[in-house]
Write a protein that holds these residues in place. Structure first.
Motif, PDB file in Angstrom:
ATOM      1  N   ARG A 219      16.148 -19.020  17.095  1.00  0.00           N
ATOM      2  CA  ARG A 219      16.024 -19.765  18.186  1.00  0.00           C
ATOM      3  C   ARG A 219      17.588 -20.107  18.981  1.00  0.00           C
ATOM      4  NH1 ARG A 219      11.820 -23.499  15.593  1.00  0.00           N
ATOM      5  NH2 ARG A 219      10.187 -22.429  14.665  1.00  0.00           N
ATOM      6  N   GLY A 220      18.968 -20.445  18.626  1.00  0.00           N
ATOM      7  CA  GLY A 220      19.584 -20.616  19.187  1.00  0.00           C
ATOM      8  C   GLY A 220      20.405 -19.522  19.667  1.00  0.00           C
ATOM      9  N   LEU A 221      20.103 -18.116  19.076  1.00  0.00           N
ATOM     10  CA  LEU A 221      20.097 -16.804  20.050  1.00  0.00           C
ATOM     11  C   LEU A 221      19.827 -16.825  21.790  1.00  0.00           C
ATOM     12  CD1 LEU A 221      20.458 -14.071  20.438  1.00  0.00           C
ATOM     13  CD2 LEU A 221      19.278 -13.462  18.792  1.00  0.00           C
ATOM     14  N   ALA A 222      18.358 -17.330  21.081  1.00  0.00           N
ATOM     15  CA  ALA A 222      17.428 -17.347  23.046  1.00  0.00           C
ATOM     16  C   ALA A 222      18.448 -18.561  24.157  1.00  0.00           C
ATOM     17  CB  ALA A 222      16.513 -17.911  22.434  1.00  0.00           C
ATOM     18  N   LEU A 223      18.587 -19.819  22.756  1.00  0.00           N
ATOM     19  CA  LEU A 223      19.879 -21.237  23.794  1.00  0.00           C
ATOM     20  C   LEU A 223      20.669 -19.738  24.788  1.00  0.00           C
ATOM     21  CD1 LEU A 223      19.992 -23.427  25.876  1.00  0.00           C
ATOM     22  CD2 LEU A 223      20.079 -24.464  23.405  1.00  0.00           C
ATOM     23  N   SER A 224      21.018 -19.794  23.997  1.00  0.00           N
ATOM     24  CA  SER A 224      22.587 -19.528  24.138  1.00  0.00           C
ATOM     25  C   SER A 224      22.343 -17.967  25.387  1.00  0.00           C
ATOM     26  CB  SER A 224      23.777 -18.836  22.807  1.00  0.00           C
ATOM     27  OG  SER A 224      24.973 -18.621  23.034  1.00  0.00           O
ATOM     28  N   LEU A 225      21.539 -17.031  24.488  1.00  0.00           N
ATOM     29  CA  LEU A 225      21.203 -15.900  25.707  1.00  0.00           C
ATOM     30  C   LEU A 225      21.010 -16.151  27.482  1.00  0.00           C
ATOM     31  CD1 LEU A 225      20.509 -12.856  27.070  1.00  0.00           C
ATOM     32  CD2 LEU A 225      18.933 -12.990  25.356  1.00  0.00           C
TER      33      LEU A 225
END
Length: 330
Positions: A219-225
């Motif tokens: 989920r953090g990856l999605a936001l960071s992306l």
């Protein structure tokens, strides 16, 4: 050690003078980094000032708009000092929001600044929703990852209310890179679980760490992306490994006015009502719910009331060196 706010302000002012910061801008630069320290963001306060002040003499001129189309604009900051270029970008964003209902501003070729919260807050003080973010070199990886592919990609937003704006300022990594840089200088350990070595194993050794870890797993990856795109390809700025230095790092400033054209009214009023509803909620311990930014504000208010702030001895010595014109020692 405990240092007085006045002494820190004076030393930072001397450092700015030694670095040839324009006299009419020096106090503004000082107050920006000092605000980070007072709010408890020590990685973005005095220590960040000491690091970034080494680059102050590299400024090439005032920022300028190089692409301008409707609500979007791109700024070449011309290696301007971070707080000065950020203030310019905010003014451009706010001006476009006033004229067009939205300001979507990308900036590149700038020195870094400290906390993001001041810039989103400045936008919200005009009655607009303010969103500020930036990327970095590829210094972050995901949970169980070993290869740094993302920037640390911090985010701040500020929501206008009938009182002070609600302000959030967060990293999308478990700890900001400033924590790693300072640990390398002092030799202290890293917070557990926040950084990994070249094999992807968690480490508290600052000299073995190669990547910060994005929060929230995928989920953090999605936001960071998303933030990577908004600070990168949206403006044709480099991303990931293509970000080679400070000068190729992308910054984004958004100012959004929902009341443009009279289509929506009551934006701050509705936000105030919702914030009140959050404050009236309680935790399982019976304590009131805390809004984003509330703890930082309380820390700053306490520091201002006492006139002092706790500061690492090594950081204070580094600040003294900068004030004396020494920008090489670290």
């Amino acid at each position: 050690m405990r240092a007085t706010i006045g002494s820190l302000r004076d030393l930072m002012g001397d450092a700015c003078q030694a670095a040839s910061v324009p006299k009419d801008k020096a106090a503004f630069v000082v107050e920006h980094y000092l605000a980070g320290e007072l709010r408890g963001r020590t990685s973005h306060g005095i220590a960040k000032f000491c690091f970034e002040s080494r680059f102050f003499p590299q400024r090439e001129g005032s920022p300028q708009i190089v692409r301008d189309q409707g609500a979007l604009a791109v700024i070449d900051a011309r290696r301007e000092i971070g707080p000065i270029s950020a203030a310019y970008a905010v003014d451009v964003a706010v001006g476009k929001a006033a004229d067009l209902g939205a300001g979507i501003i990308g900036m590149i070729n700038t020195q870094r600044y400290g906390i993001l919260a001041q810039w989103s807050e400045r936008i919200a003080e005009h009655g607009y929703l303010g969103i500020v973010m930036n990327t970095s070199r590829a210094e972050a990886t995901v949970h169980r990852g070993r290869t740094p592919v993302l920037g640390v990609n911090p985010l701040s937003f500020a929501i206008p209310t009938l009182d002070e704006p609600i302000v959030a300022d967060m990293s999308t990594t478990l700890a900001p890179m400033g924590v790693l840089w300072e640990a390398r200088r002092t030799g202290g350990p890293l917070p557990p679980g926040c950084f990994v070595d070249e094999h992807g194993n968690p480490t508290d050794d600052p000299h073995a760490a190669t990547s910060a870890v994005v929060f929230g797993e995928h989920r953090g990856l999605a936001l960071s992306l998303l933030l990577q795109i908004l600070t990168g390809s949206l403006f044709a700025f480099p991303m990931g490994a293509a970000v080679k230095s400070t000068w190729s790092t992308g910054y984004t400033f958004l100012a959004l006015d929902p009341s443009f054209g009279g289509q929506v009214t009551g934006f701050p009023e509705h936000n105030t009502q919702f914030a009140d509803a959050i404050r009236s909620a309680v935790t399982r311990d019976g304590a009131p719910m805390r809004l984003p930014g509330q703890a930082s504000k309380e820390r700053a208010d306490h520091a201002l009331a006492t006139g002092t702030v706790e500061l690492d001895d090594a950081v204070f010595r580094r600040l003294q060196a900068r004030a004396a014109g020494d920008f090489a020692s670290d």
